[in-house]
Every structure is written in C-alpha cells, then in structure tokens.
Design a protein around this motif. Sequence first.
Motif, PDB file in Angstrom:
ATOM      1  N   PRO A   1       0.888  -1.684   0.061  1.00  0.00           N
ATOM      2  CA  PRO A   1      -0.029  -0.033  -0.197  1.00  0.00           C
ATOM      3  C   PRO A   1       0.750   1.087   0.239  1.00  0.00           C
ATOM      4  CG  PRO A   1      -0.985  -1.305   1.467  1.00  0.00           C
ATOM      5  CD  PRO A   1       0.053  -2.250   1.226  1.00  0.00           C
ATOM      6  N   ASP A   2       1.785   1.009   0.147  1.00  0.00           N
ATOM      7  CA  ASP A   2       3.067   2.474   1.061  1.00  0.00           C
ATOM      8  C   ASP A   2       4.502   1.890   0.795  1.00  0.00           C
ATOM      9  OD1 ASP A   2       4.658   4.626   1.466  1.00  0.00           O
ATOM     10  OD2 ASP A   2       2.664   5.130   2.657  1.00  0.00           O
ATOM     11  N   VAL A   3       4.698   1.761  -0.088  1.00  0.00           N
ATOM     12  CA  VAL A   3       6.006   1.827   0.469  1.00  0.00           C
ATOM     13  C   VAL A   3       7.515   2.146   1.694  1.00  0.00           C
ATOM     14  CG1 VAL A   3       7.110   3.043  -1.862  1.00  0.00           C
ATOM     15  CG2 VAL A   3       8.712   0.928  -1.079  1.00  0.00           C
ATOM     16  N   GLU A   4       6.762   3.269   1.459  1.00  0.00           N
ATOM     17  CA  GLU A   4       7.459   4.475   2.376  1.00  0.00           C
ATOM     18  C   GLU A   4       7.251   4.011   3.748  1.00  0.00           C
ATOM     19  OE1 GLU A   4       9.693   9.083   0.461  1.00  0.00           O
ATOM     20  OE2 GLU A   4       7.122   7.894   0.251  1.00  0.00           O
ATOM     21  N   ASP A   5       6.053   3.523   4.229  1.00  0.00           N
ATOM     22  CA  ASP A   5       5.713   3.192   5.648  1.00  0.00           C
ATOM     23  C   ASP A   5       6.419   2.024   5.390  1.00  0.00           C
ATOM     24  OD1 ASP A   5       4.247   2.693   7.521  1.00  0.00           O
ATOM     25  OD2 ASP A   5       2.279   1.666   6.973  1.00  0.00           O
TER      26      ASP A   5
ATOM     27  N   GLY B   1      11.253   7.887 -10.789  1.00  0.00           N
ATOM     28  CA  GLY B   1      10.432   9.163  -9.613  1.00  0.00           C
ATOM     29  C   GLY B   1       9.980   8.393  -8.401  1.00  0.00           C
ATOM     30  N   ASP B   2       9.566   7.003  -8.447  1.00  0.00           N
ATOM     31  CA  ASP B   2       9.307   6.797  -7.604  1.00  0.00           C
ATOM     32  C   ASP B   2      10.190   6.025  -6.518  1.00  0.00           C
ATOM     33  OD1 ASP B   2       6.691   6.865  -9.229  1.00  0.00           O
ATOM     34  OD2 ASP B   2       7.491   5.578 -10.465  1.00  0.00           O
ATOM     35  N   PRO B   3       9.410   6.320  -5.101  1.00  0.00           N
ATOM     36  CA  PRO B   3      10.281   5.132  -3.925  1.00  0.00           C
ATOM     37  C   PRO B   3      10.093   3.612  -4.311  1.00  0.00           C
ATOM     38  CG  PRO B   3       8.518   6.094  -3.578  1.00  0.00           C
ATOM     39  CD  PRO B   3       7.930   6.856  -4.885  1.00  0.00           C
ATOM     40  N   HIS B   4      11.841   3.248  -3.982  1.00  0.00           N
ATOM     41  CA  HIS B   4      11.794   2.124  -4.142  1.00  0.00           C
ATOM     42  C   HIS B   4      12.900   1.203  -2.942  1.00  0.00           C
ATOM     43  CE1 HIS B   4      14.719  -1.181  -6.386  1.00  0.00           C
ATOM     44  NE2 HIS B   4      13.565  -1.766  -6.214  1.00  0.00           N
ATOM     45  N   ARG B   5      12.074   0.423  -2.646  1.00  0.00           N
ATOM     46  CA  ARG B   5      12.819  -0.950  -1.376  1.00  0.00           C
ATOM     47  C   ARG B   5      14.052  -1.577  -2.564  1.00  0.00           C
ATOM     48  NH1 ARG B   5      12.259   3.955   0.062  1.00  0.00           N
ATOM     49  NH2 ARG B   5      11.673   5.034   1.651  1.00  0.00           N
TER      50      ARG B   5
ATOM     51  N   LEU C   1      14.149  -8.465  -4.107  1.00  0.00           N
ATOM     52  CA  LEU C   1      12.075  -8.260  -3.792  1.00  0.00           C
ATOM     53  C   LEU C   1      13.012  -6.541  -3.951  1.00  0.00           C
ATOM     54  CD1 LEU C   1       9.947  -9.442  -2.993  1.00  0.00           C
ATOM     55  CD2 LEU C   1      10.391  -8.034  -1.349  1.00  0.00           C
ATOM     56  N   HIS C   2      12.345  -6.594  -5.217  1.00  0.00           N
ATOM     57  CA  HIS C   2      11.539  -4.918  -5.489  1.00  0.00           C
ATOM     58  C   HIS C   2      10.477  -4.399  -4.717  1.00  0.00           C
ATOM     59  CE1 HIS C   2      15.437  -4.536  -8.041  1.00  0.00           C
ATOM     60  NE2 HIS C   2      14.665  -5.909  -8.546  1.00  0.00           N
ATOM     61  N   VAL C   3       9.638  -3.289  -3.490  1.00  0.00           N
ATOM     62  CA  VAL C   3       9.106  -2.720  -3.030  1.00  0.00           C
ATOM     63  C   VAL C   3       8.774  -2.136  -3.821  1.00  0.00           C
ATOM     64  CG1 VAL C   3       7.963  -3.085  -1.016  1.00  0.00           C
ATOM     65  CG2 VAL C   3       9.787  -3.911  -1.604  1.00  0.00           C
ATOM     66  N   TRP C   4       7.198  -1.490  -4.768  1.00  0.00           N
ATOM     67  CA  TRP C   4       6.832  -0.390  -4.377  1.00  0.00           C
ATOM     68  C   TRP C   4       5.516   0.079  -3.668  1.00  0.00           C
ATOM     69  CZ3 TRP C   4      10.140   1.701  -8.526  1.00  0.00           C
ATOM     70  CH2 TRP C   4      10.884   0.369  -9.076  1.00  0.00           C
TER      71      TRP C   4
END
Length: 221
Positions: A86-90, A113-117, A128-131
């Motif tokens: 739901p929210d990669v930054e959370d 342009g999108d946050p990524h972990r 594992l790429h989290v978006w």
Amino acid sequence: MTTHPLWRPFNPLANAARQGERVAFRQTEPGAVQEHDSSWESQFAEVERVVTEGIGELALSVRHVGSTSIPGVAAKPIIDVDLTVPDVEDELSYLPRLEAVGFRLIFRDVMGGDPHRQLTLAGPNTNLHVWSPGAVEPQRHAVFTDWLITSRRDRRRYNAAKAAASEAVGAARYNDLKAAAVYDIYEEAFIADPHHHHDPQPRPKSTERAMSDCPSPHSGG
C-alpha cells in the motif's frame, strides 16, 4: 514527437550511480550467467509463499520478473520479484515482517521518480523490489518480460548482450554494460504496442564508448 508513456531516456550508468543509495550487501552473491533453468519458476513460487505469509494482505501483488521469468533467456540465478504494498515508504508496516522471514534491505532509493526498496533473500537467491501502487518501473518490467516471451529475435539479442557483459566484468558493471541492449529491446516493445504511439528514439551512439570505459564501482546487488 510522441513517446510511449513508459519510455525513459537512455542512461547507461544508472546502476552504477545508484550504488550511493546502498544500505547493506546481499546475503548470497549473484553467481555467473547460466542457461535458463526451469526450476526458477518453482523458486519464485517459494519466494511468493514466504512474502505472502510474511506480510499477508499488505502484498497487493507479487510478480516474477526479469530474465529468470523468461524461458530461453540466460540469467544469473537470482529470482527478481516485484512486490506492491500500500505504501512503500511506510516501512514499519512491512519491513520488520519481511526481515523476520529472512529478507535484508539493501537499497532505499528512487527509481523513475518512484520510491523503491530492494531487499534480498539468501535462499532462493532473490531480489525483492518493493513499490507503491502505480509505480512506473514495475509496469516497465512487465512490458519487457512480456515482449521477450514473444520475440525470439530479441531473446537472442539479450542473450548475446549478457554474454558480452559477463566477459567484460571488471571493466564495468554487468548491468551497465547490457544497458544498450535493454534500451533497444524496450524501443522494439514500445513501437509494437498497439495501445500507445511511440516515435522511435534511437540511443545516442556516442555513449557506448563512455559506457565501455567506465571504471567499476564495488560489485554486488
């Protein structure tokens, strides 16, 4: 001039540049490029099980992407997975739960342009790429994967680029060296897309010498 909504300018040094965003190193080294292994699909199924059991309903989608998902394409034996939450930054909502089942965070950055972990798992060896929902890069991954499944010519092109990049490791990063072929394959996929018009955007030929001369940063990831 019209470009596909997922098009990006050619950037042969993107992978080297993002090394400054690294927060840790992977548990298992990537290994050498090898012929496609049919067991990679069952390895993905195991990763999917671990992820969904680890974070439950927060796993909005889990998709096998990259070379290990494409029959006929050689690959390093690493399962690439796109996970949408739901929210990669959370991070507090999902990261401790993924770490509890064996994942390790190695990159905290922005891609397209999108946050990524990016996290890794030791076994099966996994990226594992989290978006968050709507991120562009997973959409690009899907286009690339789907196109290569249908295009025998571009599978051959990609395999040739991987072989050349593997032989040159030590002069430049593997991912950066195959960037030209990746860009050209995206161009083919975008031009063929019946849903979006795309005026061809040939990559600048002048960048190829700079790419091959680029010194290698610390490897990994």
